[in-house]
Scaffold this motif. Structure first.
Motif, short mmCIF file in Angstrom:
data_model
loop_
_atom_site.label_atom_id
_atom_site.label_comp_id
_atom_site.label_asym_id
_atom_site.label_seq_id
_atom_site.Cartn_x
_atom_site.Cartn_y
_atom_site.Cartn_z
N VAL A 91 0.82 -1.39 -0.16
CA VAL A 91 -0.08 -0.48 -0.02
C VAL A 91 0.94 1.25 0.05
O VAL A 91 0.19 2.44 -0.41
CB VAL A 91 -0.76 -0.06 0.92
CG1 VAL A 91 -2.17 -1.15 1.13
CG2 VAL A 91 0.19 -0.02 2.95
N GLY A 92 2.15 0.91 -0.23
CA GLY A 92 3.22 1.83 0.00
C GLY A 92 3.65 2.24 1.70
O GLY A 92 3.05 2.28 3.20
N GLY A 95 1.26 4.35 4.27
CA GLY A 95 0.24 3.98 4.67
C GLY A 95 0.01 2.33 5.35
O GLY A 95 -0.59 1.60 6.52
N ARG A 195 4.76 9.57 -7.38
CA ARG A 195 4.04 9.33 -6.98
C ARG A 195 2.86 9.84 -6.01
O ARG A 195 2.84 10.50 -5.30
CB ARG A 195 4.21 8.00 -5.65
CG ARG A 195 5.39 7.18 -5.79
CD ARG A 195 4.89 6.08 -6.48
NE ARG A 195 3.81 5.49 -5.35
CZ ARG A 195 5.09 3.91 -4.76
NH1 ARG A 195 6.05 3.91 -5.03
NH2 ARG A 195 4.23 3.70 -3.68
N SER A 196 1.44 9.88 -6.65
CA SER A 196 -0.04 9.98 -5.64
C SER A 196 0.02 9.81 -3.92
O SER A 196 -0.64 10.48 -3.22
CB SER A 196 -0.77 9.75 -6.64
OG SER A 196 -1.28 8.43 -6.64
N ASP A 197 0.15 8.41 -3.77
CA ASP A 197 0.21 7.83 -2.35
C ASP A 197 1.22 7.59 -1.40
O ASP A 197 2.70 8.67 -2.37
CB ASP A 197 -0.07 6.27 -2.82
CG ASP A 197 0.99 5.91 -3.67
OD1 ASP A 197 1.64 6.08 -3.96
OD2 ASP A 197 2.05 3.98 -3.02
N GLU A 198 1.43 7.21 -0.76
CA GLU A 198 3.01 8.01 0.59
C GLU A 198 3.78 7.30 0.19
O GLU A 198 3.22 6.08 0.48
CB GLU A 198 2.05 8.45 2.00
CG GLU A 198 1.77 10.25 2.22
CD GLU A 198 1.40 10.17 3.70
OE1 GLU A 198 2.11 9.18 4.37
OE2 GLU A 198 1.52 11.41 3.78
N SER A 199 4.51 7.42 -0.30
CA SER A 199 6.20 6.78 -0.38
C SER A 199 7.61 7.18 -0.07
O SER A 199 7.64 7.91 0.12
CB SER A 199 5.83 6.81 -1.98
OG SER A 199 6.71 6.03 -2.49
N ALA A 224 5.19 12.47 0.82
CA ALA A 224 4.22 12.71 0.13
C ALA A 224 4.52 13.38 -0.93
O ALA A 224 5.46 14.41 -0.25
CB ALA A 224 2.89 13.97 1.06
N SER A 234 -0.67 5.69 -8.60
CA SER A 234 -0.27 4.98 -7.25
C SER A 234 0.71 3.83 -7.38
O SER A 234 0.11 3.31 -8.52
CB SER A 234 -2.10 4.83 -7.06
OG SER A 234 -1.50 4.18 -5.84
#
Length: 376
Positions: A91-92, A95, A195-199, A224, A234
Motif C-alpha cells: 500500500v506504500g 500506508g 507517486r500519488s500515495d505516500e511513498s 507525500a 499510485s
C-alpha cells in the motif's frame, strides 16, 4: 543470469561481489537447480534453510518498492512453513506505517526510517517498547523515461530537480542538451510523473535532490509528493505504467519495476569522471557507505546521497521492516521472528540480485540477524 536491458540496466550477478558476498553465494543466486526464483520455489532448499515457527495468518503491509522481493521471500517461506499464511499488501510506506501503528499488521515495510512522531505513535501498539527500523534490502531508484530515439540519456541532480519542479518543461531544454550533446532531443513536452500515495521512494528522491542539488530543490524529504505540477500515479506499478504508455514521460521507480516494464533509464552525472548507470552493483557501492545512526536495537541508516565516488549510483534506497522491539502480539511474534530471520539470512538475501535489488552489506545484515531474535 544475463538480464541486460536498455541503457545498461543489467542485473549483473557479480553485483553481490561489490558488497563482499561470497562467490559461492553468487553462483547459487545465478541459477543452480536449487535456486528460488519469482516463478518457482525449490521446497527442499527452502525447508533446509528456513527455521519455521508459529502458525496462522501473518499480515504485513507497506513499501511497494520491496514488493518484488516480498513475492519471492513469501513463496520461499510458505513453501517451508506450511503452518503460516503470510500476506503482504504493497500500500506504500506511509500506508504501511499507519496500519502498523493502528495495530492492523504484525510489521510494516518502509523505504525510509520512522520519523519521531511515528515512533511515538508506535508506542501505543508496542506495549513497553517502540517500533524499530530493520534494514532488509537495498536497491537503486531508476530515473525512467519514454523518449523514442533517445536511448542513452544523461541527467544530473539540478536538472532532475528542475524537471520535477516543472521548471524545465521541454526535452530540448539547454540544460538537458548540455548533458547530452550528441543526442537528438525533440522539442516535446516533458510529462513528469510522481507517486500519488505516500511513498518512501518519494522521500528518498527528495533526500537525493536535497543533498545533491540543494540550490534547486527546496522541498522537505517527505513521503507525500511536495512539489506543484506533474501528474500522480499510485504505487510503483502505477508510475511504471504511466511512463510506459506516455511519450515524453519521466518518473522515478525501483529498478525491478523499470526492468520488468522494459523502461529506458537515465545515467546520472554525479561529478565523477563518467556518468553512472543504474544497477545493483553501482547502488551497492553507494549503500556500502551508509552508517547506522539508530539507537539501541534500531538500525536506521544514514545514506550518502551526494557521493561522487567512481561508479557509485547515489539515487538509492534501503527498505526497512518496521517491528516492535518489545510488545509484539504474542500470537504473531514467533512467525514474525522466523520470517525476518529468513529474509536477513544469506539464503534470503541471495535471491535479490535477480530481482534487481542490492543485498545488504554483510556487516549490516549481521546486525539485523543479531537483533531479530531479541524481539519480544
Amino acid at each position: 543470469m544475463n538480464l541486460q536491458g536498455r541503457n545498461g540496466r543489467g542485473m549483473r550477478a557479480l553485483a553481490v561481489g561489490a558488497i563482499a558476498v561470497s562467490s559461492a553465494l553468487v553462483l547459487t543466486a545465478c541459477g543452480s537447480d536449487d535456486n528460488s526464483a519469482a516463478n518457482g520455489v525449490n521446497e527442499k532448499k527452502a525447508a533446509k534453510n528456513i527455521e519455521c515457527a508459529g502458525k496462522g495468518k501473518l499480515l504485513a503491509s507497506g513499501s511497494s518498492a520491496q514488493k518484488n522481493a516480498m513475492d519471492v521471500w513469501i513463496k520461499n517461506y510458505m513453501a517451508a512453513c506450511k503452518d503460516v499464511q503470510l500476506n503482504y499488501n504493497p500500500v506504500g510506506s506511509g500506508g504501511g506505517i499507519t496500519q502498523f501503528t493502528q495495530g492492523s499488521t504484525a510489521f510494516a515495510g518502509s523505504d525510509s526510517a520512522l520519523k519521531p512522531e511515528e515512533v511515538a505513535a508506535s508506542k501505543k501498539i508496542c506495549k513497553g517498547g517502540q517500533g524499530i527500523n530493520l534494514p532488509m534490502v537495498g536497491g537503486p531508484v531508476a530515473v525512467s523515461y519514454n523518449l523514442p530515439g533517445v536511448d542513452d540519456l544523461v541527467l544530473d541532480a539540478p536538472t532532475l530537480a528542475k524537471i520535477f519542479d516543472s521548471k524545465i518543461k521541454k526535452w530540448n531544454d539547454p540544460a538537458i542538451k548540455k548533458l547530452n550533446p550528441k543526442a537528438d532531443l525533440p522539442a516535446k513536452e516533458i510529462h513528469p510523473f510522481h507517486r500519488s500515495d505516500e511513498s518512501g521512494t518519494t522521500a528518498n528522491l527528495g533526500k537525493y535532490l536535497g543533498k545533491a542539488a540543494p540550490g534547486d530543490w527546496k522541498y522537505p524529504d517527505e513521503k507525500a509528493w511536495p512539489a506543484k505540477g506533474g501528474q500522480g500515479a499510485s504505487g510503483s506499478s502505477g508510475v511504471s505504467a504511466q511512463v510506459k504508455q506516455t511519450e515524453g514521460a519521466i518518473s522515478y521507480v525501483e529498478l525491478s519495476y523499470a526492468t520488468s516494464n522494459d523502461l529506458s533509464t537515465a545515467k546520472l552525472d554525479t561529478g565523477a569522471s563518467e556518468p553512472v548507470e543504474v544497477s545493483p552493483e553501482n547502488a551497492s557501492k553507494a549503500i556500502a557507505d551508509a552508517k547506522v545512526v539508530g539507537k539501541g536495537k534500531d538500525l536506521a541508516l544514514d545514506l550518502n546521497y551526494a557521493t561522487k565516488a567512481e561508479g557509485a549510483y547515489p539515487l538509492m534506497l534501503v527498505t526497512y521492516e518496521i517491528a516492535c522491539d518489545k510488545g509484539n502480539k504474542p500470537e504473531s511474534l514467533d512467525a514474525v521472528k522466523s520470517f525476518l530471520n529468513y529474509t536477513a539470512s544469506d539464503f534470503g538475501q541471495e535471491v535479490l540480485v535477480k530481482e534487481g535489488y542490492a543485498p545488504l552489506p554483510p556487516e549490516i545484515a549481521k546486525k539485523v540477524r543479531e537483533t531479530v531474535p531479541t524481539l519480544s
